[in-house]
Design an enzyme around this catalytic site. Sequence first.
Site, PDB file in Angstrom:
ATOM      1  N   LYS A  82       0.859  -1.194   0.000  1.00  0.00           N
ATOM      2  CA  LYS A  82       0.000   0.000   0.000  1.00  0.00           C
ATOM      3  C   LYS A  82       0.883   1.227   0.000  1.00  0.00           C
ATOM      4  O   LYS A  82       2.027   1.176   0.466  1.00  0.00           O
ATOM      5  CB  LYS A  82      -0.869   0.017   1.264  1.00  0.00           C
ATOM      6  CG  LYS A  82      -2.074   0.928   1.166  1.00  0.00           C
ATOM      7  CD  LYS A  82      -3.232   0.224   0.501  1.00  0.00           C
ATOM      8  CE  LYS A  82      -4.438   1.118   0.354  1.00  0.00           C
ATOM      9  NZ  LYS A  82      -5.616   0.346  -0.098  1.00  0.00           N
TER      10      LYS A  82
HETATM   11  P1  NAD Z   1     -12.938   7.726  -2.895  1.00  0.00           P
HETATM   12  O1  NAD Z   1     -11.926   8.758  -2.685  1.00  0.00           O
HETATM   13  O2  NAD Z   1     -13.448   7.463  -4.249  1.00  0.00           O
HETATM   14  O3  NAD Z   1     -14.207   8.013  -1.949  1.00  0.00           O
HETATM   15  C1  NAD Z   1     -14.120   8.152  -0.564  1.00  0.00           C
HETATM   16  C2  NAD Z   1     -15.446   8.683  -0.025  1.00  0.00           C
HETATM   17  O4  NAD Z   1     -15.382   8.738   1.390  1.00  0.00           O
HETATM   18  C3  NAD Z   1     -15.777  10.088  -0.467  1.00  0.00           C
HETATM   19  O5  NAD Z   1     -17.165  10.225  -0.655  1.00  0.00           O
HETATM   20  C4  NAD Z   1     -15.308  10.948   0.704  1.00  0.00           C
HETATM   21  O6  NAD Z   1     -15.986  12.185   0.806  1.00  0.00           O
HETATM   22  C5  NAD Z   1     -15.679  10.056   1.850  1.00  0.00           C
HETATM   23  N1  NAD Z   1     -14.883  10.342   3.030  1.00  0.00           N
HETATM   24  C6  NAD Z   1     -13.554  10.597   3.116  1.00  0.00           C
HETATM   25  N2  NAD Z   1     -13.193  10.789   4.379  1.00  0.00           N
HETATM   26  C7  NAD Z   1     -14.311  10.625   5.105  1.00  0.00           C
HETATM   27  C8  NAD Z   1     -14.591  10.669   6.482  1.00  0.00           C
HETATM   28  N3  NAD Z   1     -13.630  10.929   7.349  1.00  0.00           N
HETATM   29  N4  NAD Z   1     -15.867  10.440   6.883  1.00  0.00           N
HETATM   30  C9  NAD Z   1     -16.849  10.181   5.988  1.00  0.00           C
HETATM   31  N5  NAD Z   1     -16.636  10.115   4.673  1.00  0.00           N
HETATM   32  C10 NAD Z   1     -15.397  10.337   4.254  1.00  0.00           C
HETATM   33  O7  NAD Z   1     -12.341   6.387  -2.250  1.00  0.00           O
HETATM   34  P2  NAD Z   1     -12.726   4.871  -2.555  1.00  0.00           P
HETATM   35  O8  NAD Z   1     -11.790   4.358  -3.558  1.00  0.00           O
HETATM   36  O9  NAD Z   1     -14.190   4.750  -2.756  1.00  0.00           O
HETATM   37  O10 NAD Z   1     -12.320   4.190  -1.171  1.00  0.00           O
HETATM   38  C11 NAD Z   1     -13.203   4.135  -0.041  1.00  0.00           C
HETATM   39  C12 NAD Z   1     -12.773   3.008   0.879  1.00  0.00           C
HETATM   40  O11 NAD Z   1     -12.803   1.768   0.148  1.00  0.00           O
HETATM   41  C13 NAD Z   1     -11.351   3.118   1.432  1.00  0.00           C
HETATM   42  O12 NAD Z   1     -11.316   2.538   2.716  1.00  0.00           O
HETATM   43  C14 NAD Z   1     -10.532   2.266   0.472  1.00  0.00           C
HETATM   44  O13 NAD Z   1      -9.330   1.810   1.026  1.00  0.00           O
HETATM   45  C15 NAD Z   1     -11.519   1.146   0.227  1.00  0.00           C
HETATM   46  N6  NAD Z   1     -11.269   0.383  -1.001  1.00  0.00           N
HETATM   47  C16 NAD Z   1     -11.195   0.976  -2.218  1.00  0.00           C
HETATM   48  C17 NAD Z   1     -10.976   0.202  -3.352  1.00  0.00           C
HETATM   49  C18 NAD Z   1     -10.959   0.783  -4.733  1.00  0.00           C
HETATM   50  O14 NAD Z   1     -10.864   0.008  -5.687  1.00  0.00           O
HETATM   51  N7  NAD Z   1     -11.061   2.068  -4.927  1.00  0.00           N
HETATM   52  C19 NAD Z   1     -10.796  -1.185  -3.221  1.00  0.00           C
HETATM   53  C20 NAD Z   1     -10.891  -1.769  -1.959  1.00  0.00           C
HETATM   54  C21 NAD Z   1     -11.132  -0.978  -0.860  1.00  0.00           C
END
Ligand code: NAD
Length: 427
Positions: A117
């Site tokens: 990561k």
């Molecule tokens: P992203 O940046 O597309 O979206 C994140 C969302 O969370 C946004 O709407 C943001 O406003 C909100 N956010 C950020 N900080 C916040 C907080 N403190 N409280 C409430 N909302 C908050 O990110 P993503 O890619 O959707 O990732 C979200 C989660 O999913 C993370 O934990 C990431 O590690 C996990 N994840 C992502 C992927 C991927 O393929 N993108 C894969 C596996 C896991």
Amino acid sequence: MDGEQSGAVLERPETGSLYQVAVEQLRVAEDALGLDRGMREILESCKAELTVRFPVKMDDGYIRVFEGYRVQHNMARGPGKGGIRYHPWVELDEIRALAMWMTWKCALMDIPFGGAKGGVACQPKELSERELEHLTRRYASEISILIGADRDIPAPDVNTDARIMAWILDTISMHRGHLSPEVVTGKPLSLGGTVGRVEATGRGVMIAALKAMEHLRIPVEGARVVVQGYGNVGSHAARLLGEAGCRIVAASDSSGGVYNPGGLDPEKMGEFKGSGGRLVEYGEGEPLTNDELLTLPCEVLIPAAMESQLTGRNAHLVQARLVVEGANGPTTPEADMIFQERDIFVVPDILANAGGVVVSYLEWVQDRQRYFLELEEVDSKLDKLMKRSFAQVLDAAQQAGITMRAAALTLAVRRVVETTRDRGIYP
Ligand code: NAD
């Protein structure tokens, strides 16, 4: 990436070291497998950790130094795989935990990757497009000593997307003197990206949620779903669950959220966010805080934002019957215990959000073979792998009378241990 305005930065919850949380979870699996001290030491430590500090010339002419990381937890089963995150909360301890969870996620899905990561501590909403590109290219140069198609392959995570992957790819390709599409996944189609990657994590969350609802005999039609975080993972999961017949009653971003017991239109919310809106101002329901959202009446709660959101402080107030972890590490061990006592079923992150890394794997395979799949092929492989792993975890949980998290970790850790033993200890 979402387009909120700056000033909406939330404080990190005071829940201590995230890496300690990851190790605590791991120890449950180590105990179940009766591992010796040496093996535990291997599994509990990160293989490599790189911290970089690098200058970026800002638009106003001033220079700012940023701090970033790339951590490889365990590469016994293959090259490191894991996203890159841009967020003010990024710190080494967090990236270590996320790298460890990637090791277990890849092993659980039985894809040939280890766990890694990366991230940069920054507030991307305050950076111009030019600043973001310069930060990305410089960070990519700094970590280029670790990454490569057979070594460590980054992907998007919080606040990073296909455009940022393209800049990383181009930077590495310029260094190496040839186009190297397979050094990152989640990149644009024009650069060797795969169909189905953008929505893959959300699609996997939807598949996991539907399987869990089937197990718990929760009728899908009209089931109330609450989604925290309306970015890549949350918005696609909401849209696909909406298409399956569920009712999305609340959603949030870092500004707060919106609640409408009659149901919200996931597609319309996505467009609103795409045009820079903040969900707290969405208007088609009652505005509420992220804290309030987590305790709303619903059948399914999907934390899809950041870690440590469900804690000892709020877990006893959660009204959902089912929690599907779209985010990595959204539930603290204390909250996990409370959910267990309250018979709230949790589909753990390493299973629920594995759809992204599964399709990243398909992207990497396609790039290496220069042979590209159709969307139906990608979606059907994802569906098959998600359902296979869900069934394995549920079966193991039921047989041993343990939680889905303990079962998933035990399965994953067993695979890493087996490979480590088969390889032996070098020299
Ligand atoms: P992203 O940046 O597309 O979206 C994140 C969302 O969370 C946004 O709407 C943001 O406003 C909100 N956010 C950020 N900080 C916040 C907080 N403190 N409280 C409430 N909302 C908050 O990110 P993503 O890619 O959707 O990732 C979200 C989660 O999913 C993370 O934990 C990431 O590690 C996990 N994840 C992502 C992927 C991927 O393929 N993108 C894969 C596996 C896991």
